[in-house]
Motif scaffolding. Structure first.
Motif, PDB file in Angstrom:
ATOM      1  N   ARG A 317       0.837  -1.209   0.000  1.00 22.11           N
ATOM      2  CA  ARG A 317       0.000   0.000   0.000  1.00 22.11           C
ATOM      3  C   ARG A 317       0.868   1.253   0.000  1.00 22.11           C
ATOM      4  NH1 ARG A 317      -2.917  -2.757   4.093  1.00 22.11           N
ATOM      5  NH2 ARG A 317      -2.208  -1.240   5.645  1.00 22.11           N
ATOM      6  N   GLU A 318       1.944   1.212   0.765  1.00 21.89           N
ATOM      7  CA  GLU A 318       2.833   2.370   0.834  1.00 21.89           C
ATOM      8  C   GLU A 318       3.459   2.653  -0.533  1.00 21.89           C
ATOM      9  OE1 GLU A 318       6.912   3.752   3.183  1.00 21.89           O
ATOM     10  OE2 GLU A 318       5.820   1.966   3.810  1.00 21.89           O
ATOM     11  N   GLN A 319       3.893   1.590  -1.223  1.00 28.72           N
ATOM     12  CA  GLN A 319       4.509   1.760  -2.540  1.00 28.72           C
ATOM     13  C   GLN A 319       3.515   2.263  -3.585  1.00 28.72           C
ATOM     14  OE1 GLN A 319       6.147  -2.069  -3.458  1.00 28.72           O
ATOM     15  NE2 GLN A 319       7.626  -2.018  -1.780  1.00 28.72           N
ATOM     16  N   ASN A 320       2.233   1.991  -3.366  1.00 28.84           N
ATOM     17  CA  ASN A 320       1.210   2.335  -4.356  1.00 28.84           C
ATOM     18  C   ASN A 320       0.233   3.394  -3.839  1.00 28.84           C
ATOM     19  OD1 ASN A 320       1.475   0.232  -6.734  1.00 28.84           O
ATOM     20  ND2 ASN A 320       1.827  -0.898  -4.831  1.00 28.84           N
ATOM     21  N   ALA A 321       0.691   4.233  -2.941  1.00 29.59           N
ATOM     22  CA  ALA A 321      -0.206   5.239  -2.356  1.00 29.59           C
ATOM     23  C   ALA A 321      -0.748   6.191  -3.424  1.00 29.59           C
ATOM     24  CB  ALA A 321       0.539   6.023  -1.272  1.00 29.59           C
ATOM     25  N   PHE A 322       0.090   6.586  -4.362  1.00 30.41           N
ATOM     26  CA  PHE A 322      -0.376   7.507  -5.403  1.00 30.41           C
ATOM     27  C   PHE A 322      -1.431   6.842  -6.281  1.00 30.41           C
ATOM     28  CE2 PHE A 322       0.004   9.513  -9.647  1.00 30.41           C
ATOM     29  CZ  PHE A 322      -0.373  10.793  -9.294  1.00 30.41           C
ATOM     30  N   GLU A 334     -13.403  11.261  -2.836  1.00 31.39           N
ATOM     31  CA  GLU A 334     -12.424  12.345  -2.730  1.00 31.39           C
ATOM     32  C   GLU A 334     -11.708  12.374  -1.390  1.00 31.39           C
ATOM     33  OE1 GLU A 334     -15.448  12.701  -3.943  1.00 31.39           O
ATOM     34  OE2 GLU A 334     -15.117  13.295  -6.042  1.00 31.39           O
ATOM     35  N   THR A 335     -12.431  12.128  -0.310  1.00 27.99           N
ATOM     36  CA  THR A 335     -11.797  12.161   1.011  1.00 27.99           C
ATOM     37  C   THR A 335     -10.747  11.058   1.135  1.00 27.99           C
ATOM     38  OG1 THR A 335     -13.805  13.080   1.988  1.00 27.99           O
ATOM     39  CG2 THR A 335     -12.203  12.085   3.487  1.00 27.99           C
ATOM     40  N   GLU A 336     -11.091   9.865   0.654  1.00 27.38           N
ATOM     41  CA  GLU A 336     -10.121   8.769   0.675  1.00 27.38           C
ATOM     42  C   GLU A 336      -8.924   9.086  -0.221  1.00 27.38           C
ATOM     43  OE1 GLU A 336     -11.799   4.898  -0.068  1.00 27.38           O
ATOM     44  OE2 GLU A 336     -13.609   5.354   1.076  1.00 27.38           O
ATOM     45  N   ALA A 337      -9.197   9.690  -1.370  1.00 31.07           N
ATOM     46  CA  ALA A 337      -8.110  10.041  -2.276  1.00 31.07           C
ATOM     47  C   ALA A 337      -7.134  11.001  -1.605  1.00 31.07           C
ATOM     48  CB  ALA A 337      -8.670  10.666  -3.553  1.00 31.07           C
ATOM     49  N   LEU A 338      -7.668  11.982  -0.907  1.00 35.50           N
ATOM     50  CA  LEU A 338      -6.806  12.926  -0.184  1.00 35.50           C
ATOM     51  C   LEU A 338      -5.940  12.209   0.843  1.00 35.50           C
ATOM     52  CD1 LEU A 338      -8.901  16.145   0.552  1.00 35.50           C
ATOM     53  CD2 LEU A 338      -6.611  16.048  -0.448  1.00 35.50           C
ATOM     54  N   ALA A 339      -6.529  11.270   1.538  1.00 33.27           N
ATOM     55  CA  ALA A 339      -5.772  10.528   2.550  1.00 33.27           C
ATOM     56  C   ALA A 339      -4.642   9.739   1.902  1.00 33.27           C
ATOM     57  CB  ALA A 339      -6.704   9.606   3.325  1.00 33.27           C
ATOM     58  N   TYR A 341      -3.158  10.353  -1.025  1.00 34.47           N
ATOM     59  CA  TYR A 341      -2.137  11.276  -1.529  1.00 34.47           C
ATOM     60  C   TYR A 341      -1.264  11.791  -0.387  1.00 34.47           C
ATOM     61  CZ  TYR A 341      -4.539  11.429  -6.058  1.00 34.47           C
ATOM     62  OH  TYR A 341      -5.100  11.110  -7.270  1.00 34.47           O
ATOM     63  N   GLY A 342      -1.878  11.944   0.775  1.00 31.58           N
ATOM     64  CA  GLY A 342      -1.107  12.402   1.926  1.00 31.58           C
ATOM     65  C   GLY A 342      -0.078  11.394   2.390  1.00 31.58           C
ATOM     66  N   GLN A 343      -0.233  10.125   1.989  1.00 34.74           N
ATOM     67  CA  GLN A 343       0.716   9.078   2.385  1.00 34.74           C
ATOM     68  C   GLN A 343       1.852   8.892   1.383  1.00 34.74           C
ATOM     69  OE1 GLN A 343      -1.107   5.373   3.773  1.00 34.74           O
ATOM     70  NE2 GLN A 343      -3.006   6.465   4.244  1.00 34.74           N
ATOM     71  N   VAL A 344       1.814   9.618   0.280  1.00 38.53           N
ATOM     72  CA  VAL A 344       2.893   9.513  -0.700  1.00 38.53           C
ATOM     73  C   VAL A 344       4.143  10.161  -0.110  1.00 38.53           C
ATOM     74  CG1 VAL A 344       3.676  10.172  -3.009  1.00 38.53           C
ATOM     75  CG2 VAL A 344       1.282   9.497  -2.630  1.00 38.53           C
ATOM     76  N   GLY A 345       5.223   9.409  -0.025  1.00 38.61           N
ATOM     77  CA  GLY A 345       6.447   9.905   0.613  1.00 38.61           C
ATOM     78  C   GLY A 345       7.146  10.978  -0.193  1.00 38.61           C
ATOM     79  N   ASP A 346       7.962  11.775   0.477  1.00 42.46           N
ATOM     80  CA  ASP A 346       8.687  12.861  -0.186  1.00 42.46           C
ATOM     81  C   ASP A 346       9.661  12.340  -1.239  1.00 42.46           C
ATOM     82  OD1 ASP A 346       7.354  14.688   1.331  1.00 42.46           O
ATOM     83  OD2 ASP A 346       8.936  14.885   2.843  1.00 42.46           O
ATOM     84  N   ASP A 347      10.159  11.112  -1.041  1.00 41.07           N
ATOM     85  CA  ASP A 347      11.117  10.559  -2.003  1.00 41.07           C
ATOM     86  C   ASP A 347      10.423   9.745  -3.093  1.00 41.07           C
ATOM     87  OD1 ASP A 347      10.273   8.602  -0.265  1.00 41.07           O
ATOM     88  OD2 ASP A 347      12.232   7.640  -0.046  1.00 41.07           O
ATOM     89  N   ASP A 348       9.114   9.696  -3.076  1.00 34.89           N
ATOM     90  CA  ASP A 348       8.361   8.976  -4.117  1.00 34.89           C
ATOM     91  C   ASP A 348       8.378   9.807  -5.403  1.00 34.89           C
ATOM     92  OD1 ASP A 348       5.893   8.208  -5.721  1.00 34.89           O
ATOM     93  OD2 ASP A 348       5.758   6.741  -4.107  1.00 34.89           O
ATOM     94  N   PRO A 349       8.567   9.181  -6.561  1.00 39.46           N
ATOM     95  CA  PRO A 349       8.584   9.960  -7.814  1.00 39.46           C
ATOM     96  C   PRO A 349       7.259  10.663  -8.108  1.00 39.46           C
ATOM     97  CG  PRO A 349       8.632   7.582  -8.255  1.00 39.46           C
ATOM     98  CD  PRO A 349       8.872   7.758  -6.798  1.00 39.46           C
ATOM     99  N   HIS A 350       6.189  10.238  -7.437  1.00 35.91           N
ATOM    100  CA  HIS A 350       4.880  10.861  -7.645  1.00 35.91           C
ATOM    101  C   HIS A 350       4.542  11.890  -6.573  1.00 35.91           C
ATOM    102  CE1 HIS A 350       4.008   8.011 -10.830  1.00 35.91           C
ATOM    103  NE2 HIS A 350       4.260   6.999 -10.016  1.00 35.91           N
ATOM    104  N   ALA A 351       5.503  12.266  -5.754  1.00 30.34           N
ATOM    105  CA  ALA A 351       5.217  13.178  -4.640  1.00 30.34           C
ATOM    106  C   ALA A 351       4.663  14.508  -5.135  1.00 30.34           C
ATOM    107  CB  ALA A 351       6.489  13.396  -3.818  1.00 30.34           C
TER     108      ALA A 351
END
Length: 571
Positions: A317-322, A334-339, A341-351
């Motif tokens: 899940r962490e790897q596929n947060a985006f 939308e609320t789930e989507a925001l949550a 997106y908030g879990q996408v790490g700073d070093d993720d290419p999709h940040a």
């Protein structure tokens, strides 16, 4: 030892005179006798200082100044006996095409004990720079004959960096033959791919076929051979090979992705999805599955994939947060989507993309202040990345446009244009914002600038034409612009609105109503409805006009154009 003796003698003298007070002259003599006062430290000048040359060379490399770095490393090489310095000097000289300096550095490196394979690779590069095919071939034969574990990889690097691709291709075909290639499938695949890059497609296919015959249990060989067949137009042969490969390695994720991509390109989305639905999964399989489902508008598949990912292990899940955020958006969660997106790490290419989508969702939920605050932080975070900075400013401006805060939108577009001057998208957006606040001259200026950059831009032609019509000026020019847009996109409601509004300004009310009615029925846009209502009223069809105004009021009760027309016409 001489300094030590002098110091000892001096100390004895001082001890002997300890009881007698010294006169000033005696003090001066004693001070002059101090050995450190007489010592001279010899320091080399910069050209003869090894450390200084190395530091200067590294500083030049830090600024990507290869020529200056080559000069300093050439001097450093002459001042020391480190083969690594000589190697760096040689590589820099070769990279900067200084053949004479490269030859000197190579000789020095060889004298200091360079490995034969590394020396052959460097001399081959130099020979290719000089156009000496015979010498390049001789050195490349030494390289591959050295049996160094990296010999064939380095062989490929030499040819890949050659200026003359035809020359490199000849050497590749002459030396990288099935008889000489090692018992390593990766080497065969690399040579085939190199041949393809150098335009030697027949050679690339021969090596791929020969690898397939030799390495029958290697799935990667099958995948590459299939890609070669597909590239040469043999889709059926490519699919057959991939089927064999997957039969040999059903859990090979790369093979399944290649085959699924091939099926997708041929339009078999269902077959591609079925292939990926089973077996091991990674971020790439999940993304392709989502893309296939979206392309097929398969909402059930999207929902199933979303549930599957939600129930996956935490690291998955962490790897596929985006991707989870995208899937949630597609299903209007939308609320789930925001949550997510908030879990996408700073070093993720999709940040960066996750933050952009978060801003859009926040604004859609009525949290405009939070959206702009997030975009403001992004503008600080990406100050050194112009492409991302431009996107953050543009989205900031577009959100202000949606909120009808046009002055703030203009400011955001202007800041972005300072980073990316003459950007067509930014000029177009700012022109629209200027038009909304009635700054027609500035809007026209931006649209004209955009059309100079992109004379065939249909949206810009329509926007400039509409702006002139709305201001009731330069109508002949506006007619030319909108007619051009209309010819290019005859069914576009926005262009039909512009054309109808132009006919209204020209007094052609029947044509105006016809065009505006078509645009209104196509999209029920509030501004189009206002135009249609005004044209109907001018035509004398007051009942229809009132009906249209009522519909506009339901769609956008606070529409500024509607309020202005109602105040003026009193329908």
């Amino acid at each position: 030892m001489r300094h030590f003796t002098a110091a000892a003698t001096l100390m004895l003298g001082l001890v002997g005179c300890a009881q007698a007070p010294l006169k000033p002259a005696a003090k001066s003599a004693a001070a002059a006798a101090q050995p450190l006062a007489r010592m001279t430290v010899v320091t080399p000048d910069e050209d003869h200082d090894l450390l200084a040359q190395l530091l200067a060379g590294e500083m030049a490399l830090g600024h990507s100044d290869l020529k200056t770095a080559a000069v300093h490393y050439g001097k450093a090489m002459a001042l020391g006996d480190d083969p690594a310095v000589a190697e760096r000097a040689a590589m820099l000289a070769i990279a900067t095409r200084d053949d004479a300096a490269a030859a000197r550095a190579l000789d020095r490196w060889q004298a200091l004990g360079a490995k034969p394979a590394a020396m052959a690779q460097a001399r081959a590069q130099l020979a290719l720079n000089r156009g000496d095919t015979a010498e390049a071939r001789r050195q490349l034969e030494i390289l591959v004959g050295s049996h160094d574990k990296n010999a064939w990889r380095e062989f490929g690097q030499v040819l890949l960096g050659a200026r003359d691709q035809a020359q490199a291709g000849q050497l590749l075909e002459a030396l990288a033959t099935p008889q000489r290639l090692p018992a390593d499938p990766q080497a065969w695949l690399a040579m085939s791919e190199l041949g393809d890059k150098l335009g030697r497609h027949a050679y690339a296919q021969r090596i791929a076929d020969a690898a397939l015959a030799r390495f029958r249990n290697n799935a990667e060989v099958y995948a590459w051979a299939a890609q070669m067949k597909a590239r040469n137009g043999d889709a059926k042969g490519a699919r057959a090979l991939l089927q064999q490969a997957i039969a040999k390695a059903p859990d090979n994720v790369h093979l399944r992705l290649v085959y699924a991509s091939m099926l997708s390109e041929s339009g078999d989305y269902a077959g591609a999805a079925k292939l990926l639905d089973h077996g091991p999964q990674d971020a790439n399989t999940y993304q392709l599955r989502a893309a296939l489902a979206a392309r097929s508008n398969d909402t059930k598949a999207l929902a199933a994939l979303y549930r599957q990912l939600q129930q996956a292990a935490p690291d998955v899940r962490e790897q596929n947060a985006f991707l989870l955020g995208q899937l949630a958006e597609m299903q209007h969660h939308e609320t789930e989507a925001l949550a997510w997106y908030g879990q996408v790490g700073d070093d993720d290419p999709h940040a960066f993309d996750a933050d952009l989508r978060s801003a859009v969702l926040l604004q859609a939920q009525g949290k405009s202040a939070a959206a702009h605050e997030l975009l403001g932080q992004m503008q600080l975070d990406y100050l050194d990345q112009p492409a991302q900075l431009r996107q953050a400013w543009q989205l900031d401006a577009e959100l202000y446009m949606r909120e009808q805060h046009y002055v703030q939108a203009i400011n955001a577009f202007t800041r972005a244009l300072q980073v990316v001057p003459n950007d067509p998208g930014l000029l177009y957006g700012r022109g629209l914002a200027y038009a909304e606040v009635g700054q027609t001259d500035l809007a026209v200026q931006d649209f004209r600038s955009l059309l100079k950059l992109k004379p065939d831009d249909i949206d810009a032609s329509n926007a400039l034409g509409y702006t002139l019509v709305d201001a009731n000026r330069d109508l002949p020019e506006a007619e030319q612009l909108i007619a051009k847009a209309r010819a290019a996109r005859p069914n576009d409601p926005a262009i039909a609105d512009s054309w109808g509004w132009l006919q209204y300004r020209l007094g052609h009310l029947d044509q105006a109503v016809q065009s505006l009615r078509g645009a209104w029925q196509a999209g029920k846009d509030a501004d189009v409805g206002v135009h249609l209502g005004e044209a109907l009223w001018a035509q004398g069809n007051h009942a229809d006009a009132r009906h249209v105004f009522d519909e506009v009021r339901k769609i956008d009760p606070h529409n500024a154009s509607l309020q202005s027309v109602l105040k003026r016409l009193h329908p």
